[in-house]
Design a protein around this motif. Structure first.
Motif, short mmCIF file in Angstrom:
data_model
loop_
_atom_site.label_atom_id
_atom_site.label_comp_id
_atom_site.label_asym_id
_atom_site.label_seq_id
_atom_site.Cartn_x
_atom_site.Cartn_y
_atom_site.Cartn_z
N GLU A 145 7.72 -4.79 10.17
CA GLU A 145 7.04 -4.75 8.88
C GLU A 145 6.55 -6.12 8.42
O GLU A 145 5.95 -6.24 7.36
N TYR B 240 4.15 -8.79 8.97
CA TYR B 240 2.92 -9.28 9.57
C TYR B 240 1.90 -9.52 8.46
O TYR B 240 1.88 -8.81 7.46
N TRP C 109 -3.39 -7.63 11.07
CA TRP C 109 -3.16 -6.58 12.06
C TRP C 109 -4.50 -6.15 12.66
O TRP C 109 -5.57 -6.46 12.11
N THR D 124 -6.08 -2.57 13.93
CA THR D 124 -5.89 -1.12 14.04
C THR D 124 -6.83 -0.55 15.09
O THR D 124 -8.03 -0.86 15.10
N MET E 215 3.17 -5.33 -4.15
CA MET E 215 3.11 -4.52 -2.93
C MET E 215 2.68 -3.09 -3.26
O MET E 215 1.91 -2.47 -2.52
N THR E 216 3.18 -2.56 -4.37
CA THR E 216 2.81 -1.19 -4.75
C THR E 216 1.39 -1.13 -5.31
O THR E 216 0.75 -0.09 -5.28
N ALA E 217 0.90 -2.27 -5.79
CA ALA E 217 -0.44 -2.29 -6.39
C ALA E 217 -1.53 -2.55 -5.36
O ALA E 217 -2.70 -2.24 -5.60
N PRO F 123 -4.01 -2.03 -2.54
CA PRO F 123 -4.55 -0.85 -1.84
C PRO F 123 -4.71 -1.07 -0.34
O PRO F 123 -5.15 -0.17 0.36
N LYS G 138 -12.39 0.26 1.06
CA LYS G 138 -11.99 0.93 -0.17
C LYS G 138 -12.80 0.48 -1.40
O LYS G 138 -12.22 -0.01 -2.39
N ARG H 152 7.96 -1.46 3.70
CA ARG H 152 6.67 -2.04 3.32
C ARG H 152 5.78 -0.97 2.66
O ARG H 152 5.08 -1.24 1.69
N GLU H 153 5.84 0.26 3.19
CA GLU H 153 4.98 1.33 2.66
C GLU H 153 5.52 1.89 1.35
O GLU H 153 4.76 2.30 0.47
N ASN I 123 -3.07 -0.21 -9.01
CA ASN I 123 -4.40 0.19 -8.52
C ASN I 123 -4.29 1.15 -7.33
O ASN I 123 -5.03 2.12 -7.22
N ALA I 124 -3.33 0.87 -6.45
CA ALA I 124 -3.26 1.58 -5.17
C ALA I 124 -2.67 2.99 -5.28
O ALA I 124 -2.71 3.74 -4.31
N ARG I 125 -2.07 3.36 -6.40
CA ARG I 125 -1.29 4.60 -6.48
C ARG I 125 -1.87 5.56 -7.51
O ARG I 125 -1.39 5.62 -8.65
N GLN J 57 4.22 7.02 -3.80
CA GLN J 57 4.08 6.00 -2.74
C GLN J 57 3.99 6.60 -1.35
O GLN J 57 3.78 5.86 -0.38
N MET K 21 -1.34 3.49 2.42
CA MET K 21 -2.57 2.75 2.08
C MET K 21 -3.49 2.66 3.29
O MET K 21 -4.70 2.46 3.15
N ARG K 22 -2.91 2.75 4.49
CA ARG K 22 -3.69 2.72 5.72
C ARG K 22 -3.14 3.80 6.64
O ARG K 22 -1.94 4.06 6.62
N SER L 113 -1.83 -0.48 13.59
CA SER L 113 -1.96 -0.67 12.16
C SER L 113 -0.69 -1.25 11.55
O SER L 113 -0.72 -1.84 10.46
N VAL M 76 1.54 0.53 10.37
CA VAL M 76 1.99 1.47 9.33
C VAL M 76 2.81 2.59 9.98
O VAL M 76 2.39 3.17 10.99
N HIS M 77 3.96 2.87 9.41
CA HIS M 77 4.82 3.92 9.94
C HIS M 77 4.64 5.19 9.12
O HIS M 77 4.93 5.20 7.92
#
Lengths: 184, 396
Positions: A36, A38, A41, A43, A102-104, A106, A171, B53-54, B193-195, B338, B342-343, B349, B351-352
């Motif tokens: 986690e 990094y 990345w 993709t 982190m939650t904000a 996107p 986005k 992280r996610e 913003n992201a949620r 959550q 996001m990805r 990536s 992302v898990h």
């Protein structure tokens, strides 16, 4: 006085998925090893086309250094801030690890760093910029996917690329106005 | 107005109140929580907690919300008694204020252990606060709430030294600040913003309504424990009033739930739609249907309706199952928003995601132990107060 506005333009069609950028970033910035942890990345996007005419694209990415920064807006202590050149940074000493940024975000561009005991992310290698050097990921890319420069300078490579080629940002519906531009 | 006045000293040993089992349980939970605190101090948050992280906000944010919103709900009910003359609630004011104060402390243990640098938070909230950040205002409002509750504690235990009007003013501010703090907590999430699941006015409203309902539920439950199911006759009307308040609260929750879900299904807003599906038929569906809908809505509402809020033991039971269900409500609220990543979790990536394309979160043992710490603080302090303080409100 005209200030610099740093940006990165990416031509993903040149990307080989060699991951040199991610390794360079880890070395340059001492990013810890881990699933986690990094800053940047690459993709592998889903295969496109039909057999035998298949092709695949890769999408290198990282913190978008947004003009409208949702991470900085929610940070209670101003630990996340934007430099006058538009680089979004974290003051590790002010970060309380509430993880609101982190939650904000996107773009899922942040993680908790055990090393710094704070939230960490891409800095555009800000420590190099004053010396006139480019970010490590830009410098190391063998096919020059990434181009770094000043948007306020019409003669910079980034300005010329954006003037001559079509591009998109990630986005756009989030209205963050990223400083990473992907060439079409 | 009741004329009965019988002065008792503040400190007393209440032999009839079955507090010791809860005090002992509280101490056990405190010990369990203490072990987790040591682990966090020695190994660090990342090693002990299951957040990723996610999904950076997990169980502790949910239990923080669970405790502090219940506290502000209690403060709201107390304010109705003091500021607006609802005598039925005023008759319980000591228990209301003590409970609100203690449960707020329980909430602070959760956020204190969740935030990586709580001391730094206090320093930089003063040195360099970001006034645009809703978390700053959350800190401000809950701190003010704690101070107001401390003043109310003084007032309810020293009624002779306090005028009715002063009590009414402080009660009003407890109600007001509690409502502002809780609705601002909805804004803390809404500002991400992201949620998209958290966006809009829904959660600011829902948290306040469900918090007041939780306050009523806790009072009905605790009174049943304290009086071993035999509620004194002069408190029966108060209990019935609480039952009706709770019924109204659940009714409003249904209203809010229904339209939030319908609008999310109808327009399929990216992020919010996947979050709602995660609750309706995804990884949170058991929590949602059994916990949220069954325990926090259907069962307590049926009990209240069918007993007309007049069966005291049934009210206590309704309060008990509501508080269990509400835990799922808070957990789902935090986690569901959550789960849409996001990805996409493509190769490289980082992302898990699960096979359904959602992020995964499951609380760790350490997080459950900190949850135990919160309950330990509440049970130990509250039932010690029941045992050693006179919490029967003197009529005035």
């Amino acid at each position: 006085m005209s200030k610099k506005r740093y940006a990165i333009v990416l031509d993903t069609k040149k990307c080989l998925n060699c991951k040199a950028c991610t390794v360079a970033c880890k070395f340059e910035n001492g990013v810890p090893v881990g699933d986690e942890t990094y800053r940047i990345w690459v993709t592998a996007l889903p295969l496109q086309g039909e057999y035998p005419n298949l092709h695949q694209e890769y999408q290198p990415s990282q913190c978008q250094h947004c003009e409208n920064t949702p991470c900085a807006s929610v940070c209670p202590t101003h630990a996340t801030y934007k430099t006058e050149e538009g680089v979004v940074l974290v003051d590790y000493d002010k970060c309380i690890l509430c993880k609101a940024c982190m939650t904000a975000c996107p773009y899922d561009a942040r993680f908790v760093s055990e090393h710094h005991k704070a939230v960490e992310k891409c800095t555009m290698c800000y420590h190099r910029l004053g010396e006139g050097r480019e970010p490590a990921c830009v410098e190391t890319c063998p096919t020059k996917v990434r181009v770094f420069g000043d948007l306020n300078d019409p003669n910079s490579k980034v300005s010329k690329l954006l003037a001559s080629r079509g591009f998109y940002q990630l986005k756009p519906d989030r209205n963050t106005r990223p400083r990473l531009f992907y060439l079409k | 107005m009741a004329a009965h006045v019988e002065k008792k000293s503040l400190f007393t040993l209440n032999k009839d109140i079955p507090a010791y089992p809860f005090i002992i349980l509280g101490l056990i939970l405190l010990a369990i929580g203490g072990i987790a605190v040591l682990q966090v101090l020695l190994k660090g948050h990342e090693a002990v907690y299951g957040v990723t992280r996610e999904v950076p906000w997990g169980l502790l944010i949910a239990t923080y919300a669970y405790f502090v919103i219940t506290s502000t709900g209690l403060a709201f009910i107390g304010g109705l008694g003091h500021a607006f003359g609802y005598e039925k609630y005023a008759k319980m004011s000591r228990r209301i204020v003590v409970m609100a104060f203690v449960i707020l402390l329980a909430g602070f243990t959760q956020i204190g252990m969740e935030i990586g640098h709580p001391i730094r938070l206090m320093i930089y909230l003063i040195l360099s606060p970001n006034l645009r950040a809703p978390i700053v205002w959350m800190g401000v409002f809950y701190s003010i709430e704690l101070v107001i509750l401390a003043i109310e504690l003084y007032m309810v235990f020293n009624p002779d030294k306090v005028s009715h009007s002063a009590s009414a003013v402080v009660g009003f501010f407890a109600l007001l600040v509690g409502t502002v703090a809780t609705s601002n907590l909805g804004y803390v999430f809404g500002s991400l913003n992201a949620r998209p699941f958290y966006h809009g006015i829904y959660f600011s409203t829902f948290l306040v309504i469900s918090g007041i309902t939780a306050g009523a539920a806790m009072l009905m439950l605790i009174h049943n424990i304290v009086y071993k199911g035999r509620i004194p006759s002069d408190l029966e009307d108060s209990m019935t009033a609480l039952g009706k308040l709770m019924g109204l609260g659940i009714g409003l929750m249904i209203f809010l739930y229904f339209w939030k879900i319908m609008s999310s299904l109808y327009t399929e807003p990216k992020g919010a739609y996947e979050a709602v599906l995660a609750m309706l038929k995804g990884p949170l569906s058991v929590n949602f249907w059994i916990g949220e809908v069954g325990l926090a809505v259907v069962l307590p509402l049926l009990i209240i309706v069918f007993t007309k809020a007049r069966n005291m033991k049934a009210l206590g039971f309704a309060g008990f199952i509501y508080m269990i269900g509400l835990f799922f409500t808070r957990f789902d609220f935090i986690v569901a928003g959550q789960l849409p990543p996001m990805r996409a979790g493509y190769e490289g990536s980082g992302v898990h995601t699960t096979i359904s394309g959602l992020a995964h979160y499951s609380p760790s043992a350490g997080e459950w132990m900190i949850f135990a710490l919160g309950w330990g603080v509440f049970l130990f302090l509250y039932f010690a107060a029941e045992k050693y303080l006179n919490l029967e409100t003197e009529h005035h």
